[in-house]
Design a protein around this motif. Sequence first.
Motif, PDB file in Angstrom:
ATOM      1  N   ASN A 272      -0.290   9.949  -5.310  1.00 44.97           N
ATOM      2  CA  ASN A 272       0.763  10.178  -4.325  1.00 44.97           C
ATOM      3  C   ASN A 272       2.085  10.269  -5.087  1.00 44.97           C
ATOM      4  O   ASN A 272       2.627   9.242  -5.504  1.00 44.97           O
ATOM      5  CB  ASN A 272       0.839   9.029  -3.315  1.00 44.97           C
TER       6      ASN A 272
ATOM      7  N   THR B  69      -7.015  -2.353  -2.076  1.00 38.64           N
ATOM      8  CA  THR B  69      -5.947  -2.604  -1.108  1.00 38.64           C
ATOM      9  C   THR B  69      -5.652  -4.090  -0.945  1.00 38.64           C
ATOM     10  O   THR B  69      -4.744  -4.466  -0.208  1.00 38.64           O
ATOM     11  CB  THR B  69      -6.288  -1.994   0.263  1.00 38.64           C
TER      12      THR B  69
ATOM     13  N   ASP C   2      -9.406   6.436  -4.927  1.00 39.47           N
ATOM     14  CA  ASP C   2      -8.154   6.575  -4.190  1.00 39.47           C
ATOM     15  C   ASP C   2      -7.055   6.078  -5.121  1.00 39.47           C
ATOM     16  O   ASP C   2      -7.012   4.903  -5.488  1.00 39.47           O
ATOM     17  CB  ASP C   2      -8.247   5.732  -2.917  1.00 39.47           C
TER      18      ASP C   2
ATOM     19  N   HIS D 106       4.785  10.758  -3.846  1.00 38.49           N
ATOM     20  CA  HIS D 106       5.750  10.055  -3.007  1.00 38.49           C
ATOM     21  C   HIS D 106       5.550   8.545  -3.049  1.00 38.49           C
ATOM     22  O   HIS D 106       6.204   7.817  -2.321  1.00 38.49           O
ATOM     23  CB  HIS D 106       5.711  10.570  -1.573  1.00 38.49           C
ATOM     24  N   LYS D 107       4.657   8.049  -3.833  1.00 36.41           N
ATOM     25  CA  LYS D 107       4.560   6.605  -4.044  1.00 36.41           C
ATOM     26  C   LYS D 107       4.854   6.355  -5.520  1.00 36.41           C
ATOM     27  O   LYS D 107       5.943   5.981  -5.890  1.00 36.41           O
ATOM     28  CB  LYS D 107       3.176   6.084  -3.657  1.00 36.41           C
TER      29      LYS D 107
ATOM     30  N   ALA E 270      -3.774   5.919  -4.657  1.00 37.00           N
ATOM     31  CA  ALA E 270      -2.487   5.589  -4.038  1.00 37.00           C
ATOM     32  C   ALA E 270      -1.811   4.414  -4.740  1.00 37.00           C
ATOM     33  O   ALA E 270      -0.592   4.254  -4.663  1.00 37.00           O
ATOM     34  CB  ALA E 270      -2.686   5.277  -2.563  1.00 37.00           C
TER      35      ALA E 270
ATOM     36  N   GLU F  14      -7.314  13.507  -0.917  1.00 36.43           N
ATOM     37  CA  GLU F  14      -8.671  12.990  -0.698  1.00 36.43           C
ATOM     38  C   GLU F  14      -9.578  14.118  -0.231  1.00 36.43           C
ATOM     39  O   GLU F  14     -10.711  14.261  -0.698  1.00 36.43           O
ATOM     40  CB  GLU F  14      -8.671  11.894   0.379  1.00 36.43           C
TER      41      GLU F  14
ATOM     42  N   HIS G 253      -8.522   2.119   2.806  1.00 37.03           N
ATOM     43  CA  HIS G 253      -7.539   2.750   3.684  1.00 37.03           C
ATOM     44  C   HIS G 253      -8.315   3.645   4.654  1.00 37.03           C
ATOM     45  O   HIS G 253      -9.291   4.291   4.253  1.00 37.03           O
ATOM     46  CB  HIS G 253      -6.611   3.596   2.809  1.00 37.03           C
TER      47      HIS G 253
ATOM     48  N   SER H 254       0.816  -1.202   0.000  1.00 41.05           N
ATOM     49  CA  SER H 254       0.000   0.000   0.000  1.00 41.05           C
ATOM     50  C   SER H 254       0.856   1.261   0.000  1.00 41.05           C
ATOM     51  O   SER H 254       0.399   2.300  -0.435  1.00 41.05           O
ATOM     52  CB  SER H 254      -0.985   0.042   1.178  1.00 41.05           C
TER      53      SER H 254
ATOM     54  N   ALA I 108      -0.386  15.655   0.603  1.00 39.24           N
ATOM     55  CA  ALA I 108      -0.285  14.231   0.931  1.00 39.24           C
ATOM     56  C   ALA I 108      -1.453  13.545   0.256  1.00 39.24           C
ATOM     57  O   ALA I 108      -2.365  14.225  -0.244  1.00 39.24           O
ATOM     58  CB  ALA I 108      -0.358  14.017   2.441  1.00 39.24           C
ATOM     59  N   GLY I 109      -1.443  12.218   0.272  1.00 38.70           N
ATOM     60  CA  GLY I 109      -2.572  11.491  -0.287  1.00 38.70           C
ATOM     61  C   GLY I 109      -3.861  11.856   0.436  1.00 38.70           C
ATOM     62  O   GLY I 109      -4.883  12.166  -0.180  1.00 38.70           O
ATOM     63  N   ALA I 110      -3.804  11.844   1.769  1.00 45.48           N
ATOM     64  CA  ALA I 110      -5.005  12.139   2.552  1.00 45.48           C
ATOM     65  C   ALA I 110      -5.493  13.560   2.278  1.00 45.48           C
ATOM     66  O   ALA I 110      -6.694  13.824   2.233  1.00 45.48           O
ATOM     67  CB  ALA I 110      -4.706  11.954   4.036  1.00 45.48           C
TER      68      ALA I 110
ATOM     69  N   THR J 167      -7.931   6.481   5.750  1.00 47.67           N
ATOM     70  CA  THR J 167      -8.070   7.900   5.413  1.00 47.67           C
ATOM     71  C   THR J 167      -9.348   8.161   4.614  1.00 47.67           C
ATOM     72  O   THR J 167      -9.874   9.270   4.648  1.00 47.67           O
ATOM     73  CB  THR J 167      -6.868   8.397   4.578  1.00 47.67           C
TER      74      THR J 167
HETATM   75  C1  LIG Z   1      -0.844   5.880   1.349  1.00 47.47           C
HETATM   76  C2  LIG Z   1      -2.283   5.738   1.128  1.00 47.47           C
HETATM   77  C3  LIG Z   1      -3.173   6.797   1.384  1.00 47.47           C
HETATM   78  C4  LIG Z   1      -2.779   8.091   2.066  1.00 47.47           C
HETATM   79  O1  LIG Z   1      -1.687   8.740   1.513  1.00 47.47           O
HETATM   80  P1  LIG Z   1      -0.747   9.676   2.425  1.00 47.47           P
HETATM   81  O2  LIG Z   1       0.144  10.325   1.447  1.00 47.47           O
HETATM   82  O3  LIG Z   1      -0.060   8.760   3.378  1.00 47.47           O
HETATM   83  O4  LIG Z   1      -1.637  10.647   3.143  1.00 47.47           O
HETATM   84  C5  LIG Z   1      -4.497   6.628   1.060  1.00 47.47           C
HETATM   85  N1  LIG Z   1      -4.943   5.466   0.538  1.00 47.47           N
HETATM   86  C6  LIG Z   1      -4.128   4.420   0.288  1.00 47.47           C
HETATM   87  C7  LIG Z   1      -4.687   3.162  -0.322  1.00 47.47           C
HETATM   88  C8  LIG Z   1      -2.773   4.514   0.590  1.00 47.47           C
HETATM   89  O5  LIG Z   1      -1.969   3.485   0.360  1.00 47.47           O
END
Ligand SMILES: *Cc1c(COP(=O)(O)O)cnc(C)c1O
Length: 523
Positions: free
Chosen positions: A301, A252, A277, A303-304, A279, A170, A199, A105, A165-167, A201
């Motif tokens: 993201n 996920t 989402d 960063h992902k 991510a 969102e 997730h 994830s 950030a991802g959250a 979030t």
């Molecule tokens: C990492 C992740 C998030 C949140 O991303 P952040 O950058 O950590 O806030 C949301 N949903 C999923 C499925 C993730 O893996």
Amino acid sequence: MSMNTQGRQTAPEVVTVSEHKTISGNKGLAQAEKLIFEIGTPRRTGVDLPALKGVKSRLGGRLGGMERTEEIGLPGLSEPETMRHYVRLSQKNYAIDLGVYPLGSCTMKHNPRLNEKMARLPGFADVHPLQPRGTVQGALAVMGELSDWLLKLTGMPAVALSPKAGAHGELCGMMAIRAALDAKGADHKRRVLVPESAHGTNPATAVQCGFTIDAIPATDCGRVDMDALKTKLGDDKENSDVAGIMLTNPNTCGLFESDIIEIAELIHGAGGYFYCDGANFTALVGRVRPGDLGIDAMHLNLHKTFSTPHGGGGPGSGPTVLSEALAPFAPVPYVEKHNGKWKLVEDVNGTDSFGRMTAFHGQMGMFVRALSYMLSHGADGLKQATEDAVLNANYVQARLSEDMSPAFGGICMHEALFNDDFLKGTGVETLDFAKAMIDEGYHPMTMYFPLVVHGAMLIEPTESESKAELDRFIDMMKGLAKRAKAGEVDFFKAAPIYAPMRRLDETKAARNPVLRWRKQPSP
Ligand SMILES: *Cc1c(COP(=O)(O)O)cnc(C)c1O
């Protein structure tokens, strides 16, 4: 001891030591380190300044009575002490630069050094967000070009770069959905459907935006239960209170939601919006465009998927792409090009924009890194990274399935999910298994997530790992699985033996965190 032709030891001898405590608290060359406040003293300093002469700041004087009356209480250290403190701390981090980081994830992929070099160019690193527009055309062009790449890769018409950030992305998407509903006067639409595997979030974000959550169960194949979804939507589509759905794809469980187009049609049919989402976009880049699937909002993201570092919890970056329906509600700022000049649009007057999410533009350093990653890979390279990530995950899943229990049958996307069936009756639990991985020198995979799988172990190798590295990881995992099945429960319960800290009271740490150093009263 066996040696290779260079005289280097090849197979480490297996030694069993009964627990041995060192006098110093250090282990090998790994040094124990106290908090900076515990090693520093206010009487020591790393700088040597002459005492101030002739400056009298009387109480009520130039500082208006705000003068400090007590010691400032900062830890005092010399320069070498300071240096050692931070270098020792840095060595306690496990990092993607040290070894396999199989957190599912989270997509922990290699951060190419070229990106770092680009981000450190003074023209990017030293700009100030309040500089006149004419002096930062290059930085704005980076934002413009990054936006173009994100829109092309996702097939969407609009993007907000500012979420951090991802959250946060969102939140951006759900605020746009809320604004679109409010603009239509649809204030009865307050229910958001969220699959049980989501997730945390996702539901948290929806609640922040004033929605209620309705969980959709998963099928035995780990995907959205379509019958349950249809029941939740009900027959009266006209008066449906459903605001939308928040769905992750691939989900996920590491599986592609194969009914996604029908899901989008059902949600739209009920007057709702589709939040995806994103991510897990690393499994789709160059292969699938979310815009073709009927998605209205999706965060990415950087960063992902796009390799910018996660850092110690930040800075992340979560640009959010929006559909035609939601684009008018996008937050400011965003960049636009007029007559060859880049401009930052910040004015919301006379628009439907829901406003602003951040003080300035977002994470500029991350924008540069992500664009550098995209340009150096090219469109073909990004697609290949996606395919390699999926291939690596399937290789891990296929080989580990001999000794561990995959949660679902069939091919996975970018991550392989196992349950704890293979540990049944051994007395070993997922947590013990993870602790034993630490002794083997591996960061554990994601555990107990997603919640829909018992004792979940979610492994995401990413495209960064070579076959040799994957095989070492897999052999280690298979070895541990065999030890568990051979009844070596004591071995697992004692792990980790080699880590500086053994088993911590994780529940207490989560429930009662001590986040601040307090001065001990002097004896
Ligand atoms: C990492 C992740 C998030 C949140 O991303 P952040 O950058 O950590 O806030 C949301 N949903 C999923 C499925 C993730 O893996």
